[in-house]
Design a protein around this motif. Structure first.
Motif, mmCIF file in Angstrom:
data_model
loop_
_atom_site.group_PDB
_atom_site.id
_atom_site.type_symbol
_atom_site.label_atom_id
_atom_site.label_comp_id
_atom_site.label_asym_id
_atom_site.label_seq_id
_atom_site.Cartn_x
_atom_site.Cartn_y
_atom_site.Cartn_z
ATOM 1 N N ILE A 109 0.842 -1.207 0.000
ATOM 2 C CA ILE A 109 0.000 0.000 0.000
ATOM 3 C C ILE A 109 0.875 1.254 0.000
ATOM 4 O O ILE A 109 0.631 2.188 -0.764
ATOM 5 C CB ILE A 109 -0.941 0.019 1.225
ATOM 6 C CG1 ILE A 109 -1.971 -1.092 1.077
ATOM 7 C CG2 ILE A 109 -1.642 1.369 1.350
ATOM 8 C CD1 ILE A 109 -2.830 -1.274 2.301
ATOM 9 N N SER A 110 1.921 1.245 0.827
ATOM 10 C CA SER A 110 2.829 2.406 0.846
ATOM 11 C C SER A 110 3.502 2.551 -0.502
ATOM 12 O O SER A 110 3.673 3.662 -1.022
ATOM 13 C CB SER A 110 3.912 2.221 1.919
ATOM 14 O OG SER A 110 3.314 1.982 3.161
ATOM 15 N N GLN A 111 3.904 1.405 -1.078
ATOM 16 C CA GLN A 111 4.587 1.437 -2.369
ATOM 17 C C GLN A 111 3.669 2.024 -3.443
ATOM 18 O O GLN A 111 4.071 2.899 -4.208
ATOM 19 C CB GLN A 111 5.024 0.014 -2.759
ATOM 20 C CG GLN A 111 5.881 -0.052 -4.004
ATOM 21 C CD GLN A 111 7.334 0.353 -3.760
ATOM 22 O OE1 GLN A 111 7.745 0.548 -2.624
ATOM 23 N NE2 GLN A 111 8.095 0.473 -4.819
ATOM 24 N N VAL A 112 2.419 1.550 -3.469
ATOM 25 C CA VAL A 112 1.474 2.028 -4.490
ATOM 26 C C VAL A 112 1.190 3.523 -4.284
ATOM 27 O O VAL A 112 1.115 4.295 -5.241
ATOM 28 C CB VAL A 112 0.183 1.179 -4.485
ATOM 29 C CG1 VAL A 112 -0.935 1.870 -5.251
ATOM 30 C CG2 VAL A 112 0.467 -0.194 -5.099
ATOM 31 N N MET A 113 1.068 3.948 -3.022
ATOM 32 C CA MET A 113 0.844 5.383 -2.770
ATOM 33 C C MET A 113 2.028 6.206 -3.291
ATOM 34 O O MET A 113 1.833 7.292 -3.849
ATOM 35 C CB MET A 113 0.643 5.634 -1.283
ATOM 36 C CG MET A 113 -0.756 5.263 -0.809
ATOM 37 S SD MET A 113 -0.939 5.778 0.900
ATOM 38 C CE MET A 113 -2.632 5.312 1.228
ATOM 39 N N ASP A 114 3.244 5.692 -3.091
ATOM 40 C CA ASP A 114 4.423 6.400 -3.605
ATOM 41 C C ASP A 114 4.416 6.420 -5.134
ATOM 42 O O ASP A 114 4.797 7.412 -5.760
ATOM 43 C CB ASP A 114 5.718 5.736 -3.109
ATOM 44 C CG ASP A 114 5.962 6.007 -1.624
ATOM 45 O OD1 ASP A 114 5.248 6.856 -1.056
ATOM 46 O OD2 ASP A 114 6.848 5.364 -1.041
ATOM 47 N N GLU A 115 4.000 5.292 -5.721
ATOM 48 C CA GLU A 115 3.921 5.238 -7.187
ATOM 49 C C GLU A 115 2.949 6.292 -7.701
ATOM 50 O O GLU A 115 3.230 7.021 -8.661
ATOM 51 C CB GLU A 115 3.450 3.850 -7.645
ATOM 52 C CG GLU A 115 4.466 2.733 -7.398
ATOM 53 C CD GLU A 115 3.914 1.349 -7.755
ATOM 54 O OE1 GLU A 115 4.581 0.360 -7.414
ATOM 55 O OE2 GLU A 115 2.828 1.241 -8.359
ATOM 56 N N LEU A 116 1.769 6.380 -7.028
ATOM 57 C CA LEU A 116 0.747 7.338 -7.461
ATOM 58 C C LEU A 116 1.236 8.777 -7.289
ATOM 59 O O LEU A 116 1.041 9.620 -8.165
ATOM 60 C CB LEU A 116 -0.548 7.115 -6.661
ATOM 61 C CG LEU A 116 -1.218 5.750 -6.904
ATOM 62 C CD1 LEU A 116 -2.333 5.509 -5.906
ATOM 63 C CD2 LEU A 116 -1.752 5.658 -8.330
#
Ligand code: PHE
Length: 361
Positions: A109-116
């Motif tokens: 989830i943290s990774q995807v938020m950073d990606e976004l």
């Protein structure tokens, strides 16, 4: 004088032979210390006749100076050697992996938020935040969901007893979506606005694809002359970058959200690959987000004149995006804290998503 000569030879040999600084110090004390041999010699000067002293004085003092110089020279050599030895033993092999090895992983989830954040930063969006304990007005009323509106029932709201955020307007709730950040942003800054707002949201719901706490990301653009075409381009650009697929087809379906007019639900085209549905193609459709043009009433609630300012907004589930991209099937596992799951699906701390390096795995 032969006695002095012998002493000189012996002491110089001892200085030369001192293997380390401790041994050298012992020689110094034995020669020049309070009870040292050379000190004793110097003391005998007092008992000599003037003639004797004229010869012995310079000889003894000369000996003391010669020994001092020899001691200093040897000391410098030994110190340099000691430093060399220490540097050799303390040398670090910088290419060795850190021990006992990297442990934690970055949650998907943290990774995807950073990606976004990376994808939208490139499009000029800032990251905005709001409180998780919201008030009724920001979570519902300002978004054109009045008290008696059926949409409130759809949200399965958790109500909070005893105190909401500072300056609360109505009862305190755990925010049911990230849309109240739209309100807070529009009231807090003048347009033009381009923000995304990732964060936790809460609904009283629980099964394989629903957890009482989950994550959404909101997008909001307010400017002059904004149309659905801007929304469409932005979402297409975002989805292509996020899934790293060029061949993405988006399907826009008319829908209803009280805070948009019109409201649009967006499906992404998928195809079957090896028994698994993956993004790209158009064999099948998967709903991925809600969006629309910001409702004039919402703009007015935030003190903006809809004749002058228009905008679009969208909201989507971060957990769902992560599942689609990285292939997890059970949302509940996201929050179990099972180390095996975290090691398998987690990301390395150095795996920072960048547009140039790839926002993917
Ligand atoms: N807030 C909506 C939801 O939680 C999603 C949405 C956001 C829809 C913005 C339209 C515009 O379902």
């Amino acid at each position: 004088m032969t006695e002095t000569e012998t002493l000189r030879t012996d002491l110089l040999a001892a200085i030369d032979g001192a293997a380390d600084l401790t041994a050298l110090e012992a020689v110094r004390v034995a020669a020049l210390g309070k009870a040292g041999q050379v000190t004793a010699l110097l003391k005998t000067l007092g008992g000599m006749t003037a003639e004797q002293r004229q010869v012995a004085g310079p000889a003894f003092n000369g000996l003391r100076e010669e020994l001092s110089a020899a001691l200093a020279a040897r000391k410098a050599v030994l110190e340099a050697a000691a430093l060399e030895a220490r540097l050799a033993t303390e040398r670090l092999d910088m290419s060795l992996p850190v021990l006992p090895g990297p442990r934690g992983t970055v949650h998907p989830i943290s990774q995807v938020m950073d990606e976004l954040a990376e994808i939208f930063a490139d499009l000029g969006f800032a990251v905005a935040e709001g409180p998780e304990i919201e008030d009724d007005w920001h979570n519902f009323t300002a978004l054109n969901i009045p008290e008696e509106h059926p949409a409130r029932a759809m949200h399965d709201t958790f109500y909070v007893t005893g105190g909401g955020p500072a300056g609360a307007n109505g009862r305190a709730v755990l925010r049911t979506h990230t849309s109240p950040v739209q309100i807070r942003t529009m009231m807090g800054q003048a347009p033009p606005i381009r923000i995304i707002a990732p964060g936790r949201v809460y609904r009283s719901d629980s099964d394989a694809t629903h957890t009482p706490m989950f994550h959404q990301i909101e997008g909001l653009v307010i400017d002059r002359g904004i149309t659905l075409a801007h929304l469409r381009w932005t979402l297409e650009t975002f989805i292509k970058a996020f899934f790293e697929v060029d061949d993405v087809t988006l399907r826009f379906r008319p829908s209803y959200f009280p805070f948009t007019e019109p409201g649009v639900e967006v499906d992404v085209g998928c195809s079957w690959q090896g028994g698994r549905l993956s993004i790209g193609g158009s064999e099948s459709w998967m709903e991925i987000l809600g969006s629309g043009m910001v409702h004039p009433k919402v703009l007015r609630n935030c003190g903006l004149d809809p004749e002058e300012w228009q905008g679009f907004a969208f909201g989507t589930g971060v957990d769902r995006l992560a599942m689609l991209k990285y292939g997890m099937t059970d949302l509940r596992a996201f929050f179990d804290g099972d180390l095996r799951w975290l090691r398998h699906y987690g990301f390395g701390a150095l795996d920072v998503p960048t547009l140039s390096g790839g926002v993917g795995a």
